[in-house]
Each structure stands twice: as C-alpha cells, then as structure tokens.
Design an enzyme around this catalytic site. Sequence first.
Site, PDB file in Angstrom:
ATOM      1  N   LYS A  22       0.859  -1.207   0.000  1.00 19.82           N
ATOM      2  CA  LYS A  22       0.000   0.000   0.000  1.00 19.82           C
ATOM      3  C   LYS A  22       0.884   1.242   0.000  1.00 19.82           C
ATOM      4  CE  LYS A  22      -1.673   1.642   4.077  1.00 19.82           C
ATOM      5  NZ  LYS A  22      -1.410   3.041   4.386  1.00 19.82           N
ATOM      6  N   ASN A  23       1.920   1.241   0.829  1.00 23.71           N
ATOM      7  CA  ASN A  23       2.703   2.473   1.012  1.00 23.71           C
ATOM      8  C   ASN A  23       3.720   2.718  -0.091  1.00 23.71           C
ATOM      9  OD1 ASN A  23       1.143   2.870   3.208  1.00 23.71           O
ATOM     10  ND2 ASN A  23       2.718   2.388   4.725  1.00 23.71           N
ATOM     11  N   CYS A 116      -4.509  12.841  12.303  1.00 28.17           N
ATOM     12  CA  CYS A 116      -5.296  11.608  12.291  1.00 28.17           C
ATOM     13  C   CYS A 116      -5.183  11.003  13.681  1.00 28.17           C
ATOM     14  CB  CYS A 116      -4.788  10.639  11.226  1.00 28.17           C
ATOM     15  SG  CYS A 116      -3.262   9.865  11.685  1.00 28.17           S
ATOM     16  N   ARG A 121       0.562  14.692  12.530  1.00 27.97           N
ATOM     17  CA  ARG A 121       0.993  14.506  11.132  1.00 27.97           C
ATOM     18  C   ARG A 121       1.298  15.831  10.426  1.00 27.97           C
ATOM     19  NH1 ARG A 121      -0.748   9.248   9.943  1.00 27.97           N
ATOM     20  NH2 ARG A 121       0.851   9.183   8.353  1.00 27.97           N
ATOM     21  N   ASP A 304       4.664   0.652  11.993  1.00 28.49           N
ATOM     22  CA  ASP A 304       3.391   0.070  11.526  1.00 28.49           C
ATOM     23  C   ASP A 304       3.181  -1.346  12.053  1.00 28.49           C
ATOM     24  OD1 ASP A 304       3.459   1.638   8.238  1.00 28.49           O
ATOM     25  OD2 ASP A 304       3.029   2.396  10.239  1.00 28.49           O
ATOM     26  N   ARG A 397      -8.622  -0.071   4.713  1.00 27.17           N
ATOM     27  CA  ARG A 397      -7.730   0.894   4.046  1.00 27.17           C
ATOM     28  C   ARG A 397      -6.414   0.225   3.655  1.00 27.17           C
ATOM     29  NH1 ARG A 397      -6.360   5.885   7.258  1.00 27.17           N
ATOM     30  NH2 ARG A 397      -5.295   6.145   5.283  1.00 27.17           N
TER      31      ARG A 397
HETATM   32  C1  EPZ Z   1       4.329   6.917   6.072  1.00 25.51           C
HETATM   33  O1  EPZ Z   1       3.632   7.987   6.691  1.00 25.51           O
HETATM   34  C2  EPZ Z   1       3.364   5.742   6.065  1.00 25.51           C
HETATM   35  N1  EPZ Z   1       2.171   6.083   5.308  1.00 25.51           N
HETATM   36  C3  EPZ Z   1       2.974   5.366   7.498  1.00 25.51           C
HETATM   37  O2  EPZ Z   1       2.148   4.198   7.428  1.00 25.51           O
HETATM   38  C4  EPZ Z   1       4.240   5.028   8.271  1.00 25.51           C
HETATM   39  O3  EPZ Z   1       3.890   4.741   9.615  1.00 25.51           O
HETATM   40  C5  EPZ Z   1       5.202   6.223   8.225  1.00 25.51           C
HETATM   41  O4  EPZ Z   1       5.485   6.552   6.846  1.00 25.51           O
HETATM   42  C6  EPZ Z   1       6.515   5.938   8.934  1.00 25.51           C
HETATM   43  O5  EPZ Z   1       7.133   4.833   8.343  1.00 25.51           O
HETATM   44  C7  EPZ Z   1       2.177   5.940   3.958  1.00 25.51           C
HETATM   45  O6  EPZ Z   1       3.174   5.594   3.367  1.00 25.51           O
HETATM   46  C8  EPZ Z   1       0.878   6.215   3.252  1.00 25.51           C
HETATM   47  P1  EPZ Z   1       6.591  10.256   8.111  1.00 25.51           P
HETATM   48  P2  EPZ Z   1       4.272   9.482   6.661  1.00 25.51           P
HETATM   49  O7  EPZ Z   1       6.511  11.532   7.357  1.00 25.51           O
HETATM   50  O8  EPZ Z   1       5.036   9.677   5.422  1.00 25.51           O
HETATM   51  C9  EPZ Z   1       6.898  13.534  11.510  1.00 25.51           C
HETATM   52  C10 EPZ Z   1       0.224   2.905   7.741  1.00 25.51           C
HETATM   53  O9  EPZ Z   1      -0.296   2.397   8.758  1.00 25.51           O
HETATM   54  N2  EPZ Z   1       6.838  14.542  10.440  1.00 25.51           N
HETATM   55  O10 EPZ Z   1       7.759   9.366   7.892  1.00 25.51           O
HETATM   56  O11 EPZ Z   1       3.193  10.444   6.972  1.00 25.51           O
HETATM   57  C11 EPZ Z   1       5.602  12.742  11.661  1.00 25.51           C
HETATM   58  O12 EPZ Z   1       4.676  13.466  12.445  1.00 25.51           O
HETATM   59  C12 EPZ Z   1       0.772   4.317   7.817  1.00 25.51           C
HETATM   60  O13 EPZ Z   1       0.351   2.324   6.629  1.00 25.51           O
HETATM   61  C13 EPZ Z   1       7.050  15.883  10.763  1.00 25.51           C
HETATM   62  O14 EPZ Z   1       7.287  16.235  11.918  1.00 25.51           O
HETATM   63  O15 EPZ Z   1       5.269   9.396   7.907  1.00 25.51           O
HETATM   64  C14 EPZ Z   1       6.060  11.480  12.317  1.00 25.51           C
HETATM   65  O16 EPZ Z   1       6.192  11.704  13.706  1.00 25.51           O
HETATM   66  C15 EPZ Z   1       0.606   4.945   9.191  1.00 25.51           C
HETATM   67  N3  EPZ Z   1       6.983  16.815   9.777  1.00 25.51           N
HETATM   68  C16 EPZ Z   1       7.450  11.256  11.719  1.00 25.51           C
HETATM   69  O17 EPZ Z   1       7.855  12.530  11.177  1.00 25.51           O
HETATM   70  C17 EPZ Z   1       6.739  16.480   8.471  1.00 25.51           C
HETATM   71  O18 EPZ Z   1       6.701  17.384   7.605  1.00 25.51           O
HETATM   72  C18 EPZ Z   1       7.468  10.240  10.590  1.00 25.51           C
HETATM   73  O19 EPZ Z   1       6.454  10.618   9.670  1.00 25.51           O
HETATM   74  C19 EPZ Z   1       6.518  15.113   8.160  1.00 25.51           C
HETATM   75  C20 EPZ Z   1       6.586  14.160   9.161  1.00 25.51           C
END
Ligand code: EPZ
Length: 420
Positions: A22-23, A116, A121, A304, A397
């Site tokens: 999915k990701n 969420c 996020r 995850d 999802r």
């Molecule tokens: C991706 O989310 C995945 N989603 C998530 O999977 C996964 O948990 C996550 O990566 C971490 O591996 C998809 O790929 C659709 P991040 P993403 O940006 O990209 C902070 C699932 O269950 N952050 O790596 O949104 C953020 O708040 C989902 O399949 C900032 O602070 O994750 C988090 O604490 C859930 N500022 C950390 O970084 C930003 O601009 C990692 O988030 C962006 C992120």
Amino acid sequence: MYAFKIQGGNRLFGTVEINGAKNAILPIMAGALLTAEPVKLENISYLSDVKVLSQLLSSLGMKIQNETDSLTLRADDIVSTHADYEYVSKMRGSFWVLGPLLGRFHKAEVSLPGGCAIGTRPVDLYLMALREMGAEIKIENGYVCATGPLHGAEIFFPKVSVGATHNTVMAAVLTPGKTVIHNPALEPEVIDLLNMLVKMGADIKGIGTKTLIITGVEKLHGCKHKIIPDRIEAATFAIAGAMTRGRIFMKGARLNLMEAVADVLRVSHVEITQEQEGVLVDATHAKLTATPITTCEYPGFPTDVQSLMTSLLAIAEGDSVVEERIFENRFMHIPELQRMGAHVRNINGNTILITGVPELSGATVMSSDLRGGVGLVLAALVAKGQSIVKRIYHIDRGYYSLESKLSGLGAVIERIHLDD
Ligand code: EPZ
C-alpha cells in the site's frame, strides 16, 4: 457499519498471497503525474486508500484504466492542479500530489491533510524543502497554495520523513539543476518510488544511501513497474502464524524487507526463512517470549508493526517494554487489548510495559486506526471465545479482504453487518 466476528483458538496453516505494498502504490500513483505517457503498475491491491487516490487523480484529469491486478495511469491531459479537501481529508497520502504537480506544472493547490488518530501529522518538512527549491507557498483556507518554477537546492531533513522524501524527490526530478537531499527516508517503499522514477528517465544518484543527488531532466517517459510486496502485510501474517503456533507460507513476500520483524519473532523460536517464491513462517515449536521493542526508521523495527507485535507480547512469557518513537499517539489499541485481558502499564507517553498472560478473552472491541485495528484482530484469533472487532473500515484501508485470507488459513472470522 461492518465488523469482524472472530472465534478464537484455531492454529493457522497454509499459504497466503502477499499483495503489493500500500505504502508504495500510493506515492507511485502520484509519480505518474510526472509524465504525459502511460505508466502501467502491476501487483496492485484494491485497497480503499487506492480507490480514494484514484478518485483524486481522476479529478485532476488523470486517465486510469483498471485491469485485474494492475492500473494504467496517463496524465496527458491534466486539467486541474487543485487537490480537494474531499479527497485529501479521507486519505493523507493524497497530499503527495503536491510535489509532482509543482515539479511538472509549476503550480499546485493541495488541501492540508490534517491530523489523524495516531498523531498531528505535520507537513512542515515538506514545505521547508519546497521553499528551499524556490517555491512560493501560502496557506489559505486550509490549502497549500504553491507556485514555481523551482530550482535545484541542497536540503537537510532534520528528521526522517517518508512522505517528505517522496514529495521532495517528485518535485525535483523535472527541476533544472541539482537537488541534494540529506537524511532521506530509506523505507523500501521510498526505494520503490525512486526505482520507478529512474525507469521513467529520472537522474537520481545515491538510491539507498543517506544522500540523494537528483539532476533535473527535461521530460520523463512512461514505464511499466511492478510494486514491491507489502512488508507490513507480510509481518501481519507472520505474527498471526506465531501467535497461533501455526505454519504459514507467505507467497510473494521478501524476507529482506522485514528483517527487524523476523529477528523479534526468532526470539520466540519462530523459524522464518526465505524460500523460492516467498517466506515460510514455522511457529509449530514457538515459545512466545517477552522482547523489548523500540520503533524507528527503516531498517529498524517498523512503527506500523508495533500494534501487531504488542498483541503477541500480550500472550508472551515475561515483561516487554515497547517504545513508540515515530508517532506521538500510537497506543490507542491498548485499552481495547486490556478489555481482552492484556496486562499493560503505561510507563510514560510513548513507552508501555506489557506483562504476558496465559490467555486473552474474547470481547467486543473497537478499531481506532488501521494497524491498531489489525492488532485487535490478531488478539481475537487467540482469545478464548468470540470477539467482535468494530469499525473495520480502518482495516480495509490497508488490507484487501483480510477476513478471506485469514479464513483461508483456518481462522474462524467473518464480516458481519452491525445495525448501529
Ligand atoms: C508513512 O507515513 C506511512 N504512510 C505510514 O504508514 C508510516 O507509519 C510512516 O510513513 C513511517 O514509516 C504511507 O506511506 C501512506 P513520516 P508518513 O513523514 O510519510 C513527523 C500505515 O499504517 N513529520 O515518515 O506520513 C511525523 O509526524 C501508515 O500504513 C514531521 O514532523 O510518515 C512522524 O512523527 C501509518 N513533519 C514522523 O515525522 C513532516 O513534515 C514520521 O512521519 C513530516 C513528518
């Protein structure tokens, strides 16, 4: 409203097909915006998230053709660069159209995704990177309004972000000059996007390292790309096999994408090996054993899989400390697990202590998010008696027909309709 009705106690045996990740599908579909030529994606699973992103892309003018397990996307007539709140609020991955729209069309108006269940996020890292590349960005009425053109830049990510890496790379591949990204995410799904972009003619060096060097090209062409297998879905079935002390062959899975999870399962004497066409999990001699878990960026233990593993640790012998380092609110399934008899204490905001119990008891429980909901399904598979897992739209999802895959392995699970 649908729910899963589960009768616990069966051991799981047999073969299950692992679908495309999915990701990886989501960013790669957004990447198809970068060319006017057709992009054919194979090993697609029809998850509700994929449907929502397809609706958004179609609203921009993308032509999408569904075949059995593939999608062909063609962005030869993009009529809008406005990604509406209606879609982005439903599926935050839709936000990733920002980079490709800005990179190819030099303008984009994309709804902020909002928070969420698992966290606020934020998207500050996405916007920081685009500003470094010269984007004019205003936040108006809940939308990111961005205009180019962009130029090459040197970008330092202070923390690893999968989404910010996807978005920045997709903004950079058509941007004149050189863009250097320090501290990109290394998740396999990021590598899969980068590999597809290179197939489309992008000039990206340093794939798989902590420094990406992207030299903008004039145009990208179409391609055919097979999506990598879903390592989180594979981890789900591996843990289900471990908890039920069964034996499951995960067809299409790749062990090298899930080593951190495999290492934890081996502590519980689960044998997990790469075979010709997939990964074999043999837990017939497993002894579920307490194991400390700290979630971190790839290749560390994936956030995850945290809620899935807490369900195993709830019935493992001994005390396990679980620390969630990626998201600020990813223990919402715990109170539901406690209703099933799990002994869990909150040490501080992002750390819990799980003391294993011999048996969980079936209960009616509520999913609050995708992976938390699946954690409850896993607990129900081993709990004594019947469980009802509600709000399974969260689960749909990220898993295509989870109940049929689990019942194919011997679980007693069915999708029922609840009146409320
Ligand atoms: C991706 O989310 C995945 N989603 C998530 O999977 C996964 O948990 C996550 O990566 C971490 O591996 C998809 O790929 C659709 P991040 P993403 O940006 O990209 C902070 C699932 O269950 N952050 O790596 O949104 C953020 O708040 C989902 O399949 C900032 O602070 O994750 C988090 O604490 C859930 N500022 C950390 O970084 C930003 O601009 C990692 O988030 C962006 C992120």
